[in-house]
Design a protein around this motif. Structure first.
Motif, PDB file in Angstrom:
ATOM      1  N   PRO A  84       0.810  -1.226   0.000  1.00 46.06           N
ATOM      2  CA  PRO A  84       0.000   0.000   0.000  1.00 46.06           C
ATOM      3  C   PRO A  84       0.842   1.275   0.000  1.00 46.06           C
ATOM      4  O   PRO A  84       0.475   2.267  -0.625  1.00 46.06           O
ATOM      5  CB  PRO A  84      -0.815  -0.127   1.289  1.00 46.06           C
ATOM      6  N   ALA A 124     -10.554   6.509  -6.955  1.00 45.92           N
ATOM      7  CA  ALA A 124     -10.831   6.037  -5.594  1.00 45.92           C
ATOM      8  C   ALA A 124     -11.480   4.656  -5.610  1.00 45.92           C
ATOM      9  O   ALA A 124     -11.214   3.819  -4.740  1.00 45.92           O
ATOM     10  CB  ALA A 124     -11.737   7.028  -4.862  1.00 45.92           C
ATOM     11  N   THR A 125     -12.318   4.408  -6.610  1.00 42.43           N
ATOM     12  CA  THR A 125     -12.953   3.096  -6.723  1.00 42.43           C
ATOM     13  C   THR A 125     -11.910   2.008  -6.967  1.00 42.43           C
ATOM     14  O   THR A 125     -12.012   0.895  -6.436  1.00 42.43           O
ATOM     15  CB  THR A 125     -13.983   3.103  -7.876  1.00 42.43           C
ATOM     16  N   GLN A 126     -10.893   2.325  -7.783  1.00 39.19           N
ATOM     17  CA  GLN A 126      -9.818   1.358  -8.008  1.00 39.19           C
ATOM     18  C   GLN A 126      -9.034   1.108  -6.722  1.00 39.19           C
ATOM     19  O   GLN A 126      -8.706  -0.027  -6.382  1.00 39.19           O
ATOM     20  CB  GLN A 126      -8.869   1.875  -9.079  1.00 39.19           C
ATOM     21  N   VAL A 127      -8.733   2.187  -6.009  1.00 41.57           N
ATOM     22  CA  VAL A 127      -7.969   2.073  -4.763  1.00 41.57           C
ATOM     23  C   VAL A 127      -8.760   1.289  -3.725  1.00 41.57           C
ATOM     24  O   VAL A 127      -8.194   0.546  -2.916  1.00 41.57           O
ATOM     25  CB  VAL A 127      -7.622   3.474  -4.221  1.00 41.57           C
ATOM     26  N   GLU A 128     -10.066   1.431  -3.757  1.00 40.01           N
ATOM     27  CA  GLU A 128     -10.945   0.754  -2.800  1.00 40.01           C
ATOM     28  C   GLU A 128     -10.711  -0.756  -2.778  1.00 40.01           C
ATOM     29  O   GLU A 128     -10.583  -1.370  -1.718  1.00 40.01           O
ATOM     30  CB  GLU A 128     -12.393   1.066  -3.174  1.00 40.01           C
ATOM     31  N   LEU A 164      -7.286  -1.554  -1.213  1.00 35.88           N
ATOM     32  CA  LEU A 164      -7.274  -1.374   0.234  1.00 35.88           C
ATOM     33  C   LEU A 164      -8.070  -2.462   0.950  1.00 35.88           C
ATOM     34  O   LEU A 164      -7.679  -2.936   2.020  1.00 35.88           O
ATOM     35  CB  LEU A 164      -7.855   0.002   0.604  1.00 35.88           C
ATOM     36  N   ALA A 224     -13.128   0.164   3.607  1.00 36.29           N
ATOM     37  CA  ALA A 224     -12.160   0.498   2.561  1.00 36.29           C
ATOM     38  C   ALA A 224     -12.635   1.636   1.655  1.00 36.29           C
ATOM     39  O   ALA A 224     -11.820   2.491   1.274  1.00 36.29           O
ATOM     40  CB  ALA A 224     -11.832  -0.742   1.725  1.00 36.29           C
ATOM     41  N   TYR A 278     -11.748   4.943   3.368  1.00 34.86           N
ATOM     42  CA  TYR A 278     -10.312   5.204   3.403  1.00 34.86           C
ATOM     43  C   TYR A 278      -9.748   5.493   2.016  1.00 34.86           C
ATOM     44  O   TYR A 278      -8.826   6.303   1.868  1.00 34.86           O
ATOM     45  CB  TYR A 278      -9.580   4.024   4.043  1.00 34.86           C
ATOM     46  N   SER A 279     -10.278   4.837   1.000  1.00 38.19           N
ATOM     47  CA  SER A 279      -9.775   5.078  -0.352  1.00 38.19           C
ATOM     48  C   SER A 279     -10.037   6.524  -0.767  1.00 38.19           C
ATOM     49  O   SER A 279      -9.172   7.173  -1.388  1.00 38.19           O
ATOM     50  CB  SER A 279     -10.426   4.115  -1.352  1.00 38.19           C
ATOM     51  N   ARG A 280     -11.198   7.048  -0.410  1.00 47.52           N
ATOM     52  CA  ARG A 280     -11.517   8.435  -0.760  1.00 47.52           C
ATOM     53  C   ARG A 280     -10.733   9.427   0.087  1.00 47.52           C
ATOM     54  O   ARG A 280     -10.395  10.523  -0.373  1.00 47.52           O
ATOM     55  CB  ARG A 280     -13.025   8.648  -0.653  1.00 47.52           C
ATOM     56  N   VAL A 340      -7.155   9.287  -1.692  1.00 47.30           N
ATOM     57  CA  VAL A 340      -7.150   9.897  -3.022  1.00 47.30           C
ATOM     58  C   VAL A 340      -7.456  11.387  -2.922  1.00 47.30           C
ATOM     59  O   VAL A 340      -6.855  12.211  -3.622  1.00 47.30           O
ATOM     60  CB  VAL A 340      -8.155   9.183  -3.947  1.00 47.30           C
TER      61      VAL A 340
END
Length: 209
Positions: free
Chosen positions: A90, A136-140, A143, A157, A160-162, A165
């Motif tokens: 991460p 953010a959806t990809q990072v979600e 995470l 998740a 936290y992703s938002r 980002v």
């Protein structure tokens, strides 16, 4: 060579070259003045063509603006998606995402100004905020997998992703204006805050504790 011959020589371009010229001129004007303050006449004057030429290629300034924005969104999203496409720790993902955004700002300052001028990241809709939402959806998903591995609740998740980002995006907007310290230093500070915070996440955080 007479004046007429000089003019003909100066303006002789293929259709593709003329279209690219108009895109570059429009990009600079929209970044500098904003969509509402730019006219077709001004675009045509900068390109040394008549207004009908702009309409012929793009149907008006709305069409020109849309093509430019689509290009910039594709470029920035491609950079961010590429940074997140390779699995990794991460901390590495935060670093790659920060460097991708700052690199885009450095290489395409006019494009970035266009994306954020009328759509700050804090708004629910708009070009830049919508793009950041896609990232953010990809990072979600990334995470969630890490949270599960560490015994944390993957259901949080998306939040936290938002956070992550959004932090990178807002920092990028600030850096676009001040350009200091270096992008490497900014990315390092972002990773420092994000990772040192993520590295000690409480399983059930409560206010006032």
């Amino acid at each position: 060579m007479n004046v007429e011959s000089k003019k003909t020589s100066r303006t002789r371009m293929t259709g593709r070259q003329r279209r690219e010229q108009l895109l570059q001129i429009g990009r600079g004007l929209f970044a500098e003045k904003g969509f509402e303050s730019v006219s077709v006449e001004e675009i045509a004057t900068r390109a040394d063509v008549s207004k009908p030429v702009v309409y012929e290629h793009f149907g008006g300034k709305e069409g020109l603006y849309a093509v430019i924005v689509d290009r910039e969104v594709e470029s920035l999203l491609g950079a961010l998606t590429g940074a997140l496409s390779t699995r990794g720790h991460p901390k590495e993902l935060v670093e790659r995402a920060a460097m991708a955004l700052l690199g885009y700002i450095e290489d395409s300052p006019d494009g970035f100004k266009m994306l954020v001028r009328d759509s700050p990241v804090a708004q629910a809709s708009g070009t830049f905020s919508s793009l950041i939402g896609d990232v953010a959806t990809q990072v979600e998903g990334l995470l969630a997998a890490q949270f599960k591995k560490r015994g944390l609740d993957p259901a949080v998740a998306p939040i936290y992703s938002r956070m992550l980002v959004g932090m990178v995006a807002l920092t990028g907007q600030h850096w676009a204006d001040v350009r200091e310290p270096s992008k490497e230093a900014v990315a390092a500070h972002l990773v420092n805050l994000a990772w040192n915070g993520l590295g000690h996440i409480d399983r059930e955080p409560r206010l006032g504790d």
